[in-house]
Design a protein around this motif. Structure first.
Motif, PDB file in Angstrom:
ATOM      1  N   GLN A 173       0.822  -1.212   0.000  1.00  0.00           N
ATOM      2  CA  GLN A 173       0.000   0.000   0.000  1.00  0.00           C
ATOM      3  C   GLN A 173       0.854   1.259   0.000  1.00  0.00           C
ATOM      4  N   ALA A 174       1.910   1.249   0.821  1.00  0.00           N
ATOM      5  CA  ALA A 174       2.781   2.421   0.933  1.00  0.00           C
ATOM      6  C   ALA A 174       3.571   2.672  -0.354  1.00  0.00           C
ATOM      7  N   ALA A 175       3.842   1.620  -1.125  1.00  0.00           N
ATOM      8  CA  ALA A 175       4.666   1.756  -2.337  1.00  0.00           C
ATOM      9  C   ALA A 175       3.873   2.240  -3.545  1.00  0.00           C
ATOM     10  N   LEU A 176       2.539   2.187  -3.454  1.00  0.00           N
ATOM     11  CA  LEU A 176       1.711   2.499  -4.625  1.00  0.00           C
ATOM     12  C   LEU A 176       1.911   3.931  -5.110  1.00  0.00           C
ATOM     13  N   TRP A 177       1.814   4.912  -4.192  1.00  0.00           N
ATOM     14  CA  TRP A 177       1.956   6.313  -4.594  1.00  0.00           C
ATOM     15  C   TRP A 177       3.359   6.660  -5.074  1.00  0.00           C
ATOM     16  N   PRO A 178       4.427   6.243  -4.368  1.00  0.00           N
ATOM     17  CA  PRO A 178       5.775   6.503  -4.901  1.00  0.00           C
ATOM     18  C   PRO A 178       5.976   5.937  -6.301  1.00  0.00           C
ATOM     19  N   GLY A 179       5.422   4.738  -6.552  1.00  0.00           N
ATOM     20  CA  GLY A 179       5.545   4.137  -7.879  1.00  0.00           C
ATOM     21  C   GLY A 179       4.845   4.963  -8.948  1.00  0.00           C
ATOM     22  N   LEU A 180       3.635   5.430  -8.642  1.00  0.00           N
ATOM     23  CA  LEU A 180       2.876   6.243  -9.603  1.00  0.00           C
ATOM     24  C   LEU A 180       3.539   7.606  -9.826  1.00  0.00           C
ATOM     25  N   VAL A 181       4.090   8.192  -8.746  1.00  0.00           N
ATOM     26  CA  VAL A 181       4.810   9.474  -8.882  1.00  0.00           C
ATOM     27  C   VAL A 181       6.022   9.297  -9.789  1.00  0.00           C
ATOM     28  N   LEU A 182       6.712   8.168  -9.647  1.00  0.00           N
ATOM     29  CA  LEU A 182       7.887   7.889 -10.487  1.00  0.00           C
ATOM     30  C   LEU A 182       7.480   7.770 -11.955  1.00  0.00           C
ATOM     31  N   VAL A 183       6.372   7.073 -12.224  1.00  0.00           N
ATOM     32  CA  VAL A 183       5.860   6.956 -13.599  1.00  0.00           C
ATOM     33  C   VAL A 183       5.552   8.346 -14.165  1.00  0.00           C
ATOM     34  N   GLY A 184       4.858   9.172 -13.368  1.00  0.00           N
ATOM     35  CA  GLY A 184       4.531  10.533 -13.792  1.00  0.00           C
ATOM     36  C   GLY A 184       5.778  11.365 -14.059  1.00  0.00           C
ATOM     37  N   ALA A 185       6.788  11.224 -13.202  1.00  0.00           N
ATOM     38  CA  ALA A 185       8.038  11.981 -13.367  1.00  0.00           C
ATOM     39  C   ALA A 185       8.756  11.579 -14.660  1.00  0.00           C
ATOM     40  N   TYR A 186       8.744  10.273 -14.970  1.00  0.00           N
ATOM     41  CA  TYR A 186       9.352   9.803 -16.231  1.00  0.00           C
ATOM     42  C   TYR A 186       8.664  10.452 -17.431  1.00  0.00           C
ATOM     43  N   ILE A 187       7.327  10.459 -17.408  1.00  0.00           N
ATOM     44  CA  ILE A 187       6.559  11.009 -18.541  1.00  0.00           C
ATOM     45  C   ILE A 187       6.807  12.506 -18.687  1.00  0.00           C
ATOM     46  N   VAL A 188       6.832  13.229 -17.570  1.00  0.00           N
ATOM     47  CA  VAL A 188       7.111  14.680 -17.609  1.00  0.00           C
ATOM     48  C   VAL A 188       8.494  14.931 -18.206  1.00  0.00           C
ATOM     49  N   TYR A 189       9.484  14.133 -17.793  1.00  0.00           N
ATOM     50  CA  TYR A 189      10.842  14.299 -18.342  1.00  0.00           C
ATOM     51  C   TYR A 189      10.856  14.080 -19.855  1.00  0.00           C
ATOM     52  N   ILE A 190      10.164  13.013 -20.318  1.00  0.00           N
ATOM     53  CA  ILE A 190      10.130  12.709 -21.759  1.00  0.00           C
ATOM     54  C   ILE A 190       9.481  13.859 -22.525  1.00  0.00           C
ATOM     55  N   LEU A 191       8.370  14.401 -21.988  1.00  0.00           N
ATOM     56  CA  LEU A 191       7.682  15.511 -22.654  1.00  0.00           C
ATOM     57  C   LEU A 191       8.580  16.749 -22.730  1.00  0.00           C
ATOM     58  N   ILE A 192       9.281  17.061 -21.626  1.00  0.00           N
ATOM     59  CA  ILE A 192      10.172  18.233 -21.606  1.00  0.00           C
ATOM     60  C   ILE A 192      11.339  18.024 -22.573  1.00  0.00           C
TER      61      ILE A 192
ATOM     62  N   PRO B 224      19.724  10.522 -16.704  1.00  0.00           N
ATOM     63  CA  PRO B 224      18.612  11.383 -16.264  1.00  0.00           C
ATOM     64  C   PRO B 224      17.571  10.625 -15.439  1.00  0.00           C
ATOM     65  N   PHE B 225      17.340   9.358 -15.780  1.00  0.00           N
ATOM     66  CA  PHE B 225      16.342   8.570 -15.050  1.00  0.00           C
ATOM     67  C   PHE B 225      16.848   8.214 -13.647  1.00  0.00           C
ATOM     68  N   ILE B 226      18.153   7.996 -13.509  1.00  0.00           N
ATOM     69  CA  ILE B 226      18.735   7.787 -12.175  1.00  0.00           C
ATOM     70  C   ILE B 226      18.539   9.050 -11.334  1.00  0.00           C
ATOM     71  N   ALA B 227      18.777  10.214 -11.956  1.00  0.00           N
ATOM     72  CA  ALA B 227      18.585  11.496 -11.260  1.00  0.00           C
ATOM     73  C   ALA B 227      17.127  11.659 -10.820  1.00  0.00           C
ATOM     74  N   ILE B 228      16.178  11.262 -11.689  1.00  0.00           N
ATOM     75  CA  ILE B 228      14.745  11.353 -11.346  1.00  0.00           C
ATOM     76  C   ILE B 228      14.434  10.455 -10.152  1.00  0.00           C
ATOM     77  N   GLN B 229      14.973   9.227 -10.168  1.00  0.00           N
ATOM     78  CA  GLN B 229      14.734   8.304  -9.055  1.00  0.00           C
ATOM     79  C   GLN B 229      15.271   8.864  -7.745  1.00  0.00           C
ATOM     80  N   ILE B 230      16.463   9.470  -7.804  1.00  0.00           N
ATOM     81  CA  ILE B 230      17.055  10.052  -6.591  1.00  0.00           C
ATOM     82  C   ILE B 230      16.201  11.220  -6.089  1.00  0.00           C
ATOM     83  N   LEU B 231      15.677  12.039  -7.021  1.00  0.00           N
ATOM     84  CA  LEU B 231      14.806  13.156  -6.632  1.00  0.00           C
ATOM     85  C   LEU B 231      13.530  12.661  -5.952  1.00  0.00           C
ATOM     86  N   VAL B 232      12.932  11.594  -6.516  1.00  0.00           N
ATOM     87  CA  VAL B 232      11.726  11.027  -5.901  1.00  0.00           C
ATOM     88  C   VAL B 232      12.066  10.437  -4.527  1.00  0.00           C
ATOM     89  N   LEU B 233      13.231   9.786  -4.430  1.00  0.00           N
ATOM     90  CA  LEU B 233      13.696   9.239  -3.148  1.00  0.00           C
ATOM     91  C   LEU B 233      13.829  10.353  -2.105  1.00  0.00           C
TER      92      LEU B 233
END
Length: 427
Positions: free
Chosen positions: A173-192, A406-415
């Motif tokens: 349950q606790a991992a669901l939101w971090p996982g979805l935020v990570l997916v969203g962050a990946y998509i935002v990066y690709i769009l930018i 860049p994706f490693i950087a995104i993961q660290i930011l979400v962390l």
């Protein structure tokens, strides 16, 4: 200091490429006998018996089986093809569809190698055909394939739940939101990235012979079956109807039903999936037995007390400990696998976290997010090897390394965001 020396000898042996389970077990035996005598291992059979009777760990082979059956049903291919058509007209659309498919595969299969290989074989040639930047294409596939480490049902979360003594359902349950935020962050990066570098991710033209309505219907047909399985498996856990082990059995049965629906069911497929499940499970449990011997020898030689004293002496109380822990796990992730970190490093750190009053579910999610990064970090990130194994010759190792940064950087930011704003994630 014997325990600390033992730890660094084991780390050095792993870096030389010795088998993990035998390294842990062998070094534990040598140092344990040297420090305390052979009598120390008299309790080893009881430890092994407790592992064999652990019902939480039964979920590991069941979820692995579920993932392998779904891998063999052409699920990834159908998802990628239909999603690719839906988002192809958007700049960076194929990369976005790869991330979304990676998230669905993570929640339904959770097998990192299978996800990366499937998307590497199907999505990478399409992106290269439409002149996508090689780094962006490779980074997207590697990062999307590793989502199975944080999005439940994740093998990492099951192992961490056992090690930390936290209910696996709570971690899911606790991992669901971090996982979805990570997916969203990946998509935002690709769009930018696509906006700033238009030539790097051009949209593809639509097939006029297929209407938009047909595309949507095809996509729904591909998405609904695995989504239904995800809802059944995770919904039964979150609603308290079933334990993770019971829902894993439900997932295995559901995967076989989906295989029938896709017309891919055969006894040969079941045999192959079962055989691969046994291989993966045997590897995990062999490492667990070696790690149990290692942690016992480490504790008996006083290594745990020494580590606890060092950790409690770090300035900044719990924040100093958490920052130091995350940095250590991140660095170790460059060189050793998540299973070794789960079974060796985390049990050493968990008592200190408990002493400092750190909420263990939150600590588990921080570790899980950090461990996910280990799949991407050069030089030994497993996802990098999986992709290189199926990538065309035109894609170099440096293309893959450049793409994942860049994706490693995104993961660290979400962390960092989970560390600083746990309440945002409901923790």
């Amino acid at each position: 200091m014997i325990g600390i020396v033992m730890f660094f000898v084991a780390l050095f042996a792993l870096l030389l490429g010795f088998p993990v389970a035998f390294t842990f077990g062998g070094i534990a035996l040598i140092f344990g006998v040297w420090a305390e005598g052979i009598e120390m291992f008299a309790f080893m059979p009881y430890r092994i018996q407790s592992i064999m009777q652990n019902t939480v760990l039964m979920a590991v082979p069941l979820f692995v089986f579920m993932g392998l059956v779904l891998q063999k049903t052409r699920l990834a291919e159908q998802l990628l093809e239909s999603m690719g058509r839906l988002f192809g007209g958007v700049r960076g659309g194929i990369a976005i569809s790869t991330v979304l498919v990676g998230a669905l595969l993570a929640a339904s299969t959770g097998v990192v190698g299978a996800s990366v290989v499937a998307m590497g074989l199907i999505s990478l040639p399409v992106m290269l055909k439409y002149n996508y930047d090689k780094g962006l294409a490779c980074g997207t596939i590697c990062a999307s394939g590793t989502l199975g480490q944080i999005i439940p049902p994740s093998i990492v979360l099951i192992l961490l739940g056992d090690v930390l003594g936290v209910p696996v359902g709570d971690l899911f349950q606790a991992a669901l939101w971090p996982g979805l935020v990570l997916v969203g962050a990946y998509i935002v990066y690709i769009l930018i990235y696509s906006k700033l570098n238009p030539e790097a991710a051009m949209p593809i033209g639509r097939d006029d012979s297929i209407s938009r309505r047909e595309e949507v219907i095809t996509a729904l047909k591909a998405v609904i079956p695995p989504l239904a399985l995800i809802i059944v498996v995770l919904g039964s856990i979150f609603a308290g109807v079933a334990t993770p082990t019971e829902s894993a059995a439900l997932g295995g049965a559901g995967a076989l039903i989906l295989a029938m629906l896709y017309g891919q069911f055969s006894w040969k497929m079941v045999y192959e999936a079962s055989k691969e499940t046994v291989n993966v499970t045997a590897m995990v449990f062999a490492i667990l037995l070696g790690a149990t011997a290692f942690s016992m020898a480490f504790t008996y030689t006083g290594g745990d007390i020494l580590v606890e004293e060092w950790m409690l002496a770090i300035p900044g109380d719990k924040w100093g400990f958490l920052i130091a822990t995350m940095i250590v796990i991140l660095i170790l992730g460059f060189f050793i696998d998540f299973v070794e970190i789960c079974f060796i490093i985390v049990p050493i750190l968990a008592p200190v976290a408990s002493t400092l009053g750190i909420e263990m579910t939150w600590f588990g999610i921080l570790v899980a997010m950090n461990l996910q990064t280990s799949f991407l970090t050069p030089p030994f990130g497993f996802s990098l090897f999986y992709l290189k194994g199926v990538a065309p010759k035109s894609v170099t190792t440096m293309d893959i390394y450049r793409g994942v940064m860049p994706f490693i950087a995104i993961q660290i930011l979400v962390l960092v965001s989970i560390l600083v704003f746990p309440e945002f994630y409901g923790m």
